[in-house]
Structures are given as structure tokens and as C-alpha cells.
Design a protein around this motif. Structure first.
Motif, PDB file in Angstrom:
ATOM      1  N   GLU A  87       0.909  -1.199   0.071  1.00  0.00           N
ATOM      2  CA  GLU A  87       0.072  -0.100  -0.163  1.00  0.00           C
ATOM      3  C   GLU A  87       1.136   0.964  -0.113  1.00  0.00           C
ATOM      4  O   GLU A  87       0.521   2.197  -0.867  1.00  0.00           O
ATOM      5  N   GLU A  88       1.835   1.235   0.827  1.00  0.00           N
ATOM      6  CA  GLU A  88       2.826   2.548   0.683  1.00  0.00           C
ATOM      7  C   GLU A  88       3.603   2.676  -0.301  1.00  0.00           C
ATOM      8  O   GLU A  88       3.891   3.837  -1.023  1.00  0.00           O
ATOM      9  N   ASP A  89       4.071   1.494  -0.997  1.00  0.00           N
ATOM     10  CA  ASP A  89       4.947   1.521  -1.993  1.00  0.00           C
ATOM     11  C   ASP A  89       4.323   1.837  -3.487  1.00  0.00           C
ATOM     12  O   ASP A  89       4.588   2.388  -4.283  1.00  0.00           O
ATOM     13  N   VAL A  90       3.126   0.876  -3.597  1.00  0.00           N
ATOM     14  CA  VAL A  90       2.751   0.930  -4.812  1.00  0.00           C
ATOM     15  C   VAL A  90       1.636   2.223  -5.164  1.00  0.00           C
ATOM     16  O   VAL A  90       1.340   2.669  -6.436  1.00  0.00           O
ATOM     17  N   GLY A  91       0.988   2.266  -4.075  1.00  0.00           N
ATOM     18  CA  GLY A  91      -0.089   3.527  -4.198  1.00  0.00           C
ATOM     19  C   GLY A  91      -1.232   3.251  -5.090  1.00  0.00           C
ATOM     20  O   GLY A  91      -1.741   2.140  -5.097  1.00  0.00           O
ATOM     21  N   HIS A  92      -1.445   3.976  -6.023  1.00  0.00           N
ATOM     22  CA  HIS A  92      -2.293   3.764  -7.140  1.00  0.00           C
ATOM     23  C   HIS A  92      -1.995   2.773  -8.116  1.00  0.00           C
ATOM     24  O   HIS A  92      -2.745   2.543  -9.283  1.00  0.00           O
ATOM     25  N   GLY A  93      -0.684   2.423  -8.314  1.00  0.00           N
ATOM     26  CA  GLY A  93      -0.140   1.643  -9.338  1.00  0.00           C
ATOM     27  C   GLY A  93       1.186   2.012  -9.683  1.00  0.00           C
ATOM     28  O   GLY A  93       1.633   2.834  -9.525  1.00  0.00           O
ATOM     29  N   ASP A  94       2.058   0.980 -10.255  1.00  0.00           N
ATOM     30  CA  ASP A  94       3.381   1.187 -10.697  1.00  0.00           C
ATOM     31  C   ASP A  94       3.343   1.527 -12.004  1.00  0.00           C
ATOM     32  O   ASP A  94       3.369   0.847 -12.834  1.00  0.00           O
ATOM     33  N   VAL A  95       3.329   2.952 -12.150  1.00  0.00           N
ATOM     34  CA  VAL A  95       3.218   3.722 -13.355  1.00  0.00           C
ATOM     35  C   VAL A  95       4.364   3.163 -14.509  1.00  0.00           C
ATOM     36  O   VAL A  95       4.208   3.177 -15.582  1.00  0.00           O
ATOM     37  N   THR A  96       5.648   3.008 -13.950  1.00  0.00           N
ATOM     38  CA  THR A  96       6.875   2.640 -14.692  1.00  0.00           C
ATOM     39  C   THR A  96       6.634   1.328 -15.337  1.00  0.00           C
ATOM     40  O   THR A  96       6.639   1.081 -16.495  1.00  0.00           O
ATOM     41  N   SER A  97       6.112  -0.028 -14.671  1.00  0.00           N
ATOM     42  CA  SER A  97       6.050  -1.051 -14.999  1.00  0.00           C
ATOM     43  C   SER A  97       4.744  -1.180 -15.999  1.00  0.00           C
ATOM     44  O   SER A  97       4.793  -1.926 -17.077  1.00  0.00           O
ATOM     45  N   TRP A  98       3.797  -0.470 -15.628  1.00  0.00           N
ATOM     46  CA  TRP A  98       2.478  -0.554 -16.358  1.00  0.00           C
ATOM     47  C   TRP A  98       2.611   0.006 -17.838  1.00  0.00           C
ATOM     48  O   TRP A  98       2.060  -0.345 -18.804  1.00  0.00           O
ATOM     49  N   THR A  99       3.575   1.108 -17.925  1.00  0.00           N
ATOM     50  CA  THR A  99       3.638   1.520 -19.294  1.00  0.00           C
ATOM     51  C   THR A  99       4.738   0.916 -20.049  1.00  0.00           C
ATOM     52  O   THR A  99       4.646   0.941 -21.185  1.00  0.00           O
ATOM     53  N   ILE A 100       5.315   0.056 -19.239  1.00  0.00           N
ATOM     54  CA  ILE A 100       6.737  -0.492 -20.362  1.00  0.00           C
ATOM     55  C   ILE A 100       6.146  -1.928 -20.659  1.00  0.00           C
ATOM     56  O   ILE A 100       6.387  -2.562 -21.790  1.00  0.00           O
ATOM     57  N   PHE A 101       5.335  -2.794 -19.521  1.00  0.00           N
ATOM     58  CA  PHE A 101       5.279  -4.144 -19.905  1.00  0.00           C
ATOM     59  C   PHE A 101       3.618  -4.555 -20.053  1.00  0.00           C
ATOM     60  O   PHE A 101       2.935  -3.682 -19.504  1.00  0.00           O
ATOM     61  N   GLU A 102       3.404  -5.253 -21.284  1.00  0.00           N
ATOM     62  CA  GLU A 102       1.986  -5.863 -21.314  1.00  0.00           C
ATOM     63  C   GLU A 102       1.682  -6.953 -20.258  1.00  0.00           C
ATOM     64  O   GLU A 102       2.572  -7.388 -19.527  1.00  0.00           O
ATOM     65  N   ALA A 103       0.334  -7.077 -19.786  1.00  0.00           N
ATOM     66  CA  ALA A 103      -0.259  -7.977 -18.901  1.00  0.00           C
ATOM     67  C   ALA A 103       0.406  -9.256 -18.913  1.00  0.00           C
ATOM     68  O   ALA A 103       0.524  -9.925 -17.991  1.00  0.00           O
ATOM     69  N   GLU A 104       0.712  -9.744 -20.322  1.00  0.00           N
ATOM     70  CA  GLU A 104       1.101 -11.156 -20.347  1.00  0.00           C
ATOM     71  C   GLU A 104       2.373 -11.402 -20.361  1.00  0.00           C
ATOM     72  O   GLU A 104       2.863 -12.471 -20.193  1.00  0.00           O
ATOM     73  N   HIS A 105       3.493 -10.267 -20.059  1.00  0.00           N
ATOM     74  CA  HIS A 105       4.745 -10.576 -19.878  1.00  0.00           C
ATOM     75  C   HIS A 105       5.059 -11.139 -18.674  1.00  0.00           C
ATOM     76  O   HIS A 105       4.595 -10.507 -17.498  1.00  0.00           O
ATOM     77  N   TRP A 106       5.694 -12.255 -18.501  1.00  0.00           N
ATOM     78  CA  TRP A 106       6.167 -13.002 -17.386  1.00  0.00           C
ATOM     79  C   TRP A 106       7.648 -12.785 -17.075  1.00  0.00           C
ATOM     80  O   TRP A 106       8.506 -12.734 -18.204  1.00  0.00           O
TER      81      TRP A 106
END
Length: 279
Positions: free
Chosen positions: A16-35
């Protein structure tokens, strides 16, 4: 007791402290299916503590999986893999820092505790922690002390009666403080009383506590207190105890040494999280 909820609580707080409303860096770089997966690596010699946080974060984020390579309480060399975390890249990277923070902090406490206990390994003196802990982290920090070979003192104010200098001053002396406490509790509740001068010892013994804490006493005075007490009560030494004098204090014959700095000042150890392609 090491219960799953305490690990889930700390990882939820961390996320809750670190992610907040979402990790904008990872969400902009990686697609949901990237593992992918991350390896948690010891970058220095250390004693491991905090691994239960790994399955705990998988219960909070069930798309993650974890594989543990070592056990808490184990001494490891630099370059040792501690665990692997796998799953969707966005989620793995969101969990990474929370887990590294927990492992570095708790392994630091366990490592420092082990350094102390090894100095006393041929002596019967117990290495104790205190209530000088980080708010919200007490159960976990005391867990780390156990992984390093230490013993937990009371977990909180409700864990036993410890009559300290301010209690004694407010109550009018050691004897009345102990007697007032004894009148209010059952016979199985232990009473410990703190003294900081040798001339207080007779009054403390006359009150018949189960333990006496020798606070910031010179080492010769501790040795004399041990001689006078002659194993009638548990003797705990506390205050100004360091790595360079803990053995000399233990050699006086005290039953335990309590070290607040184990939990409030042990330095974090160096643990890295290295990316691995695939699952």
C-alpha cells in the motif's frame, strides 16, 4: 509465535505504501502477459530472516509463485540465492522492493544477534532483546532475534511486570513497588525489578522478585551482585552493552544480557533482487 497474519500484514502495508495507485513505470513498459522472475541474492555473508514474507506476498498477490532456496536462521555466503519470485512482470516488480526491504532489515537483526551469541557460545548467559523496536514491526524484529540465536524478553507491557526506576521513584521505593504489584496479580506472574546501584540489591532481594535487572552497572559491581545473589533470582544485565564488552559482562555470571540495539540499530544487510527471464 510466528503466525501468517503478521507476515501478511507487513506485506500489505508495504504494498500500500510503495505501490499506491499503481506502478506507473512497469504498467507503461510491460504488457499484462509479460512474465518473468527475480532471484533474491545475498551480496554479503549474513544470517537469513524474513523468508515467510515470500509466501505471504503470494497469498496477497496470488498470481505470484515463490521458491525458497534456504531457511531462516541459516548462515549464507555472498552470492547465495535465497529465493525466486515468479509471475506477471508488473506484479513481480511491484513486490520486489517490499520483499527486499523486509529481508534486509530482518536479516540484519539476525546477523547481528548471531555475532553476539557466538561470542557467548561457551557460556550459559542468554542474549535477550527488549521493547526498543520499530512501531508495527515488533513481532517480526523479535522473530529475527530468535533466528540469530537470541531469546525474546517480554513482547509488551502486558508480558510481565518489570519495575523500573520511574516506577520505584513514583511508588516510594523498591519494596512498596514490588508489594503493590504482587497484591494485584496472581502467584504465577513473574516480577522483575531494576536497580542501578549495588546498594539497592539488599532491598531488591528482600522484596523477593523473580528477577533483578542490573542497569548500567560497572562490571565489578555486576560480579559482586552475582556473588551476593548466588543464583537465588535471575540476574539480567542491561545498558551500555556492546560487542566489545558483552563477553566480559557475561563472564561475571549474569543469567542474561539484554540489548536494545539488536532491534533498533542493527544495520540492514545487502540483499539484491536480480531479474531472470522466463519462469
Amino acid at each position: 509465535m510466528d503466525m501468517p497474519w503478521m507476515w501478511e500484514r507487513i506485506v500489505r502495508w508495504g504494498l500500500e505504501e510503495d505501490v499506491g495507485h499503481g506502478d506507473v513505470t512497469s504498467w507503461t513498459i510491460f504488457e499484462a502477459e509479460h512474465w518473468g522472475r527475480i532471484a533474491f541474492m545475498a551480496r554479503e555473508a549474513l544470517v537469513v530472516a524474513g523468508l515467510p514474507a515470500m509466501p505471504a506476498i503470494c497469498r496477497v498477490l496470488p498470481e505470484l509463485t515463490v521458491e525458497l532456496a534456504v531457511n531462516d536462521g541459516q548462515r549464507v555466503a555472498p552470492g547465495t540465492a535465497l529465493a525466486w519470485l515468479a509471475g506477471p512482470t508488473r506484479t513481480v516488480l511491484a513486490a520486489e522492493r517490499v520483499l527486499v526491504n523486509i529481508l534486509q532489515k530482518l536479516s540484519g537483526i539476525a546477523t547481528m544477534t548471531r555475532r553476539v551469541t557466538e561470542r557467548l557460545e561457551d557460556l550459559p548467559t542468554r542474549v535477550l532483546d527488549t521493547r526498543k523496536t520499530t512501531p508495527g514491526w515488533r513481532d517480526l524484529e523479535k522473530y529475527a532475534v530468535r533466528q540469530g540465536g537470541g531469546v525474546n524478553h517480554r513482547a509488551g507491557l502486558d508480558g510481565g511486570i518489570l519495575i523500573k526506576d520511574n516506577h520505584i521513584a513514583a511508588a516510594g521505593g523498591i519494596w512498596p513497588a514490588v508489594q503493590k504489584a504482587r497484591e494485584k496479580v496472581g502467584p504465577l506472574v513473574a516480577i522483575e525489578v531494576e536497580i542501578d546501584r549495588l546498594d539497592q540489591l539488599d532491598e531488591a532481594l528482600s522484596a523477593s522478585p523473580q528477577a533483578i535487572l542490573l542497569d548500567n552497572m560497572p562490571i565489578p559491581d555486576m560480579a559482586e551482585a552475582v556473588r551476593i545473589v548466588n543464583r537465588r533470582v535471575f540476574l539480567e544485565a542491561s545498558g551500555n552493552i556492546r560487542l566489545d564488552n558483552v563477553r566480559a559482562i557475561a563472564e561475571t555470571g549474569v543469567d542474561g544480557v539484554s540489548l536494545g540495539w539488536l532491534t533498533h540499530s542493527s544495520p540492514a544487510v545487502d540483499i539484491g533482487a536480480d531479474w531472470r527471464e522466463g519462469v
